[in-house]
Structure formats: structure tokens, C-alpha cells
Design a protein around this motif. Structure first.
Motif, PDB file in Angstrom:
ATOM      1  N   VAL A 278      -8.728   3.466   5.863  1.00 13.61           N
ATOM      2  CA  VAL A 278      -9.145   4.861   5.978  1.00 13.61           C
ATOM      3  C   VAL A 278      -8.920   5.276   7.422  1.00 13.61           C
ATOM      4  O   VAL A 278      -9.296   4.557   8.351  1.00 13.61           O
ATOM      5  CB  VAL A 278     -10.622   5.048   5.578  1.00 13.61           C
ATOM      6  N   CYS A 279      -8.273   6.431   7.616  1.00 14.51           N
ATOM      7  CA  CYS A 279      -8.030   6.966   8.952  1.00 14.51           C
ATOM      8  C   CYS A 279      -8.845   8.240   9.122  1.00 14.51           C
ATOM      9  O   CYS A 279      -8.857   9.101   8.246  1.00 14.51           O
ATOM     10  CB  CYS A 279      -6.547   7.269   9.153  1.00 14.51           C
TER      11      CYS A 279
ATOM     12  N   GLU B 151      -2.662  10.801  -1.634  1.00 13.97           N
ATOM     13  CA  GLU B 151      -3.716   9.883  -1.204  1.00 13.97           C
ATOM     14  C   GLU B 151      -4.993  10.704  -1.038  1.00 13.97           C
ATOM     15  O   GLU B 151      -4.954  11.916  -0.863  1.00 13.97           O
ATOM     16  CB  GLU B 151      -3.330   9.211   0.118  1.00 13.97           C
ATOM     17  N   GLY B 152      -6.123  10.023  -1.089  1.00 13.93           N
ATOM     18  CA  GLY B 152      -7.404  10.702  -0.959  1.00 13.93           C
ATOM     19  C   GLY B 152      -7.611  11.268   0.429  1.00 13.93           C
ATOM     20  O   GLY B 152      -7.086  10.745   1.409  1.00 13.93           O
ATOM     21  N   PHE B 153      -8.388  12.345   0.517  1.00 11.02           N
ATOM     22  CA  PHE B 153      -8.652  12.994   1.795  1.00 11.02           C
ATOM     23  C   PHE B 153     -10.020  13.667   1.754  1.00 11.02           C
ATOM     24  O   PHE B 153     -10.596  13.872   0.685  1.00 11.02           O
ATOM     25  CB  PHE B 153      -7.567  14.027   2.119  1.00 11.02           C
TER      26      PHE B 153
ATOM     27  N   GLY C  50     -16.479   7.784  -2.052  1.00 15.45           N
ATOM     28  CA  GLY C  50     -15.573   8.300  -3.070  1.00 15.45           C
ATOM     29  C   GLY C  50     -14.218   7.630  -3.071  1.00 15.45           C
ATOM     30  O   GLY C  50     -13.271   8.144  -3.676  1.00 15.45           O
ATOM     31  N   LEU C  51     -14.097   6.471  -2.397  1.00 19.80           N
ATOM     32  CA  LEU C  51     -12.820   5.753  -2.393  1.00 19.80           C
ATOM     33  C   LEU C  51     -12.439   5.323  -3.798  1.00 19.80           C
ATOM     34  O   LEU C  51     -13.259   4.771  -4.531  1.00 19.80           O
ATOM     35  CB  LEU C  51     -12.901   4.529  -1.480  1.00 19.80           C
TER      36      LEU C  51
ATOM     37  N   HIS D  75      -7.422   8.429   2.916  1.00 13.20           N
ATOM     38  CA  HIS D  75      -7.324   7.060   2.417  1.00 13.20           C
ATOM     39  C   HIS D  75      -5.850   6.666   2.473  1.00 13.20           C
ATOM     40  O   HIS D  75      -5.066   7.051   1.622  1.00 13.20           O
ATOM     41  CB  HIS D  75      -7.859   7.002   0.984  1.00 13.20           C
ATOM     42  N   ASP D  76      -5.477   5.905   3.480  1.00 13.19           N
ATOM     43  CA  ASP D  76      -4.104   5.476   3.716  1.00 13.19           C
ATOM     44  C   ASP D  76      -3.836   4.212   2.895  1.00 13.19           C
ATOM     45  O   ASP D  76      -3.877   3.108   3.416  1.00 13.19           O
ATOM     46  CB  ASP D  76      -3.913   5.234   5.213  1.00 13.19           C
TER      47      ASP D  76
END
Length: 151
Positions: A46-47, A113-115, A38-39, A95-96
Motif C-alpha cells: 500500500v502506498c 487497483e484499490g484506492f 478494505g484491502l 493498493h499497489d
């Protein structure tokens, strides 16, 4: 009396084998593979952080069991954690995009940001509890999928 002794000895042997079998399985070091999908784009990294208890989940860096940040090269992205004991865990991922190793938020505190989280719980007005994201590592190889969300 001899028959009772034989039954007791047999029962003791069976119980001993069960206990040994359980303890042997509980002492392994397992591997967890996290597939992140899903990026929105391939910018940044990504962390992922893995927690072994509810204390600090999902954002206290001091309570993280293991953490990894990985440059995005492909989608879905895979991150692997090694040497995990059998037990319950939860994973938090973000998503950093700007590579600052922080989940950035807007002025209202909403992530910019995405998580995502293990077990993909529904996200409303708060981060999920550990119990909503928990999964079990019970073998040498465990695989989970996390779907990122963006606001």
C-alpha cells in the motif's frame, strides 16, 4: 488612572499568555497515523502520499510532502507519518498489487487497483478535490481511517 493602568497591564498579560500558548502549540511536530481498511487481498503493498496543499493533489508526485509504501502484513494496515507541522493535509492511498508504485488503470482510465482518500469522500467520475479530503493536524498525535475502494 492607576486602576486603568492595572486593567491594561492585566489585559496585556492575558493576551501575551494566549499568544505564547498558541505559538507553542503551532510549533510542535506531530505524528499522523493512517489506518487503511478494505484491502481486497494481501498481495503487493500500500502506498500513501500526504499533501499540504491543493497543488498536485492527489497524483502529482512532485508535490507530495511525504510518501511511504508498506508491504501488506495485516489488515487493517497502518502507516505513520512523522514531523508534521500543525495545519491542513490530505492523504491519497492506493493498493499497489503489482509493486510498481503506480496506480494502474484500465484502457478507459478507471483504476484497476484499490484506492482511497482521507475523509473518505464519495468517488464518482473524478478524483476528489483537496477540500473534500482535507483534515487537520492540531496535536501531537492524529489518527485517521481510510476505506479503500475498488472498481
Amino acid at each position: 488612572m492607576v486602576k486603568g493602568l492595572r486593567v491594561s497591564m492585566l489585559l496585556l498579560a492575558v493576551m501575551g499568555n494566549l499568544v505564547w500558548s498558541f505559538s507553542a502549540k503551532a510549533n510542535f511536530n506531530g505524528k499522523l497515523t493512517v489506518e487503511i481498511d478494505g484491502l481486497k487481498n494481501k498481495e503487493g503493498q500500500v502506498c500513501a502520499s500526504i499533501f499540504a496543499s491543493s497543488k498536485g493533489f492527489p497524483s502529482d508526485r512532485d508535490r507530495v510532502l511525504q510518501k511511504q509504501c508498506t508491504k501488506i502484513t495485516d489488515t487493517p494496515l497502518t502507516i505513520t507519518f512523522e514531523n508534521l507541522k500543525a495545519g491542513s493535509y490530505a492523504v491519497a492511498v492506493f493498493h499497489d498489487q503489482n509493486n510498481d508504485r503506480t496506480l494502474n488503470r484500465n484502457i478507459f482510465g478507471i483504476p484497476s487497483e484499490g484506492f482511497g482518500f482521507s475523509s473518505n469522500p464519495e468517488i464518482r467520475a473524478r478524483a476528489p478535490k483537496f477540500s473534500e479530503a482535507v483534515f487537520l493536524v492540531a496535536g501531537p498525535d492524529t489518527n485517521i481511517q481510510i476505506q479503500l475502494k475498488y472498481f
